[in-house]
Design an enzyme around this catalytic site. Structure first.
Site, mmCIF file in Angstrom:
data_model
loop_
_atom_site.group_PDB
_atom_site.id
_atom_site.type_symbol
_atom_site.label_atom_id
_atom_site.label_comp_id
_atom_site.label_asym_id
_atom_site.label_seq_id
_atom_site.Cartn_x
_atom_site.Cartn_y
_atom_site.Cartn_z
ATOM 1 N N ASP A 164 43.892 16.600 -29.480
ATOM 2 C CA ASP A 164 42.969 16.174 -30.550
ATOM 3 C C ASP A 164 43.243 16.928 -31.838
ATOM 4 O O ASP A 164 42.789 18.055 -32.017
ATOM 5 C CB ASP A 164 41.516 16.412 -30.102
ATOM 6 C CG ASP A 164 41.036 15.314 -29.170
ATOM 7 O OD1 ASP A 164 40.456 15.641 -28.114
ATOM 8 O OD2 ASP A 164 41.238 14.133 -29.500
ATOM 9 N N GLY A 185 35.260 14.074 -33.765
ATOM 10 C CA GLY A 185 35.051 15.364 -34.439
ATOM 11 C C GLY A 185 34.760 16.509 -33.493
ATOM 12 O O GLY A 185 35.045 17.663 -33.810
ATOM 13 N N ASP A 189 37.524 7.027 -25.398
ATOM 14 C CA ASP A 189 37.591 8.451 -25.735
ATOM 15 C C ASP A 189 36.247 9.009 -26.206
ATOM 16 O O ASP A 189 35.775 8.674 -27.285
ATOM 17 C CB ASP A 189 38.642 8.646 -26.849
ATOM 18 C CG ASP A 189 38.882 10.103 -27.156
ATOM 19 O OD1 ASP A 189 39.632 10.388 -28.102
ATOM 20 O OD2 ASP A 189 38.313 10.960 -26.461
ATOM 21 N N HIS A 192 45.793 15.033 -23.707
ATOM 22 C CA HIS A 192 45.258 14.421 -24.936
ATOM 23 C C HIS A 192 45.074 15.511 -25.983
ATOM 24 O O HIS A 192 44.287 16.447 -25.791
ATOM 25 C CB HIS A 192 43.910 13.736 -24.616
ATOM 26 C CG HIS A 192 43.328 12.967 -25.755
ATOM 27 N ND1 HIS A 192 43.692 11.677 -26.074
ATOM 28 C CD2 HIS A 192 42.369 13.324 -26.641
ATOM 29 C CE1 HIS A 192 42.986 11.269 -27.117
ATOM 30 N NE2 HIS A 192 42.176 12.252 -27.475
HETATM 31 C C1 DX5 Z 1 36.539 13.754 -30.125
HETATM 32 C C2 DX5 Z 1 37.887 13.695 -29.390
HETATM 33 C C3 DX5 Z 1 37.723 13.443 -27.915
HETATM 34 C C4 DX5 Z 1 36.898 14.532 -27.242
HETATM 35 C C5 DX5 Z 1 36.700 14.189 -25.781
HETATM 36 O O1 DX5 Z 1 36.777 13.676 -31.507
HETATM 37 O O2 DX5 Z 1 38.678 12.661 -29.917
HETATM 38 O O3 DX5 Z 1 39.020 13.355 -27.316
HETATM 39 O O4 DX5 Z 1 37.577 15.763 -27.343
HETATM 40 O O5 DX5 Z 1 35.954 15.244 -25.244
HETATM 41 P P1 DX5 Z 1 34.711 14.944 -24.262
HETATM 42 O O6 DX5 Z 1 35.338 14.344 -23.027
HETATM 43 O O7 DX5 Z 1 34.149 16.313 -24.033
HETATM 44 O O8 DX5 Z 1 33.807 13.999 -24.965
HETATM 45 ZN ZN ZN Z 2 40.530 12.275 -28.823
#
Ligand code: DX5
Ligand code: ZN
Length: 219
Positions: free
Chosen positions: A34, A146, A179, A32
Site C-alpha cells: 500500500d 488511506g 480491498d 499487497h
Molecule cells: C487502505 C489499503 C488497504 C488496507 C487493507 O487504503 O488500500 O489495502 O491496508 O487493510 P485492512 O484489511 O486492515 O482493511
Molecule cells: Zn490497498
C-alpha cells in the site's frame, strides 16, 4: 479460485522480517503493497513500502501487488517497476482524463506488469467500464483508502455485483479485487458478489496462524 493478497501496511515495527517469512510460509498469493504519498491520501508510506517491497523481493518469489494511492502516478510506476511487481494498480481518481488512464495502462504494460485500476467508494463503477478490456484487475475499495483496520462499507458489495455482471455479460477476463475491511465475516459477502482476489491486512496480521486465516478466507 479466490486468491488472497495480504496487505503489509499494518505490519508491526521490528516484526517485519518475521512476518514476511511467516506470510510466505502461509502461502499468501500476493504481498499487497500500500503506497501512499501523503497527498492523494493523508498518510505517507512511500519510502517504507518501497523498502519493505525491496526486502520481500530479496527473500521471496511471491508476487508483489502494488497499490498506488498517489497523485504522481507516473513517477510511482517508474520507481516501483524496478521491483518487477506482478501487478501495479493506480487510482482512477488520480487521473485528469481518459488519455491519462490509457497512458498509465500502457506504461505499466511496457514494464511487463499486470494493470489494475482502483476506484474509491464514491466513484461509480460505470466510469471504468470502457477500460476493462485493457486491464487485468479492478481494485474495488471497500473502505475509504488511506488506512488499515477500517470496517467494510456494505454498499460496496452491490458495486462488486454490478461489476461482476458487466464483466461476465461482456465475456471479459478482468479480475475483481476487493480491498478494505475484509475478514471472515465480510469475505463470503464479497466473494458471493463476484470478487476473486481479496486483500486483507488486519484480519491476517492479528491472527496467530496466518495459514489458517488465509485458507479460511480463500475457502
Ligand atoms: C487502505 C489499503 C488497504 C488496507 C487493507 O487504503 O488500500 O489495502 O491496508 O487493510 P485492512 O484489511 O486492515 O482493511
Ligand atoms: Zn490497498
Amino acid at each position: 479460485m479466490v486468491e488472497i493478497s495480504t496487505s503489509i501496511l499494518s505490519v508491526l515495527k521490528g516484526e517485519e522480517s518475521k512476518t514476511f517469512f511467516a506470510l510466505e510460509k502461509a502461502k499468501t498469493d500476493y504481498f499487497h503493497i500500500d503506497v501512499m504519498d501523503g497527498k492523494f491520501v493523508e498518510k505517507n508510506t512511500y519510502k517504507k513500502m518501497f523498502e519493505y517491497a525491496s526486502y520481500i523481493k530479496r527473500i521471496s518469489n511471491l508476487p508483489l501487488d502494488v497499490h498506488l494511492m498517489v497523485e504522481d502516478v507516473e513517477t510511482a510506476i517508474d520507481e516501483f517497476s524496478c521491483l518487477e511487481p506482478n501487478i501495479i494498480t493506480f487510482h482512477y481518481e488520480a487521473c485528469k482524463n481518459k488519455e491519462e488512464v490509457n497512458k498509465y495502462i500502457n506504461i505499466i504494460k511496457e514494464y511487463n506488469s499486470r494493470v489494475g485500476i482502483s476506484i474509491k467508494p464514491e466513484t461509480k463503477v460505470e466510469e471504468i467500464f470502457e477500460f476493462l478490456p485493457y486491464i487485468h484487475n479492478v481494485l474495488v475499495m471497500t473502505v475509504e483508502p488511506g488506512k488499515g483496520g477500517q470496517t467494510l462499507l456494505t454498499d460496496m458489495v452491490e458495486k462488486i455485483k454490478v461489476l461482476r455482471k458487466y464483466i461476465d455479460e461482456n465475456n471479459l477476463e478482468t479480475n475483481i479485487e476487493a480491498d478494505g475491511g475484509i475478514n471472515l465475516t465480510t469475505a463470503p459477502k464479497v466473494k458471493e458478489a463476484g470478487a476473486n482476489i481479496l486483500v486483507a491486512g488486519t484480519a491476517i496480521l492479528v491472527a496467530k496462524d496466518y495459514k489458517v486465516i488465509i485458507d479460511e478466507l480463500r475457502a
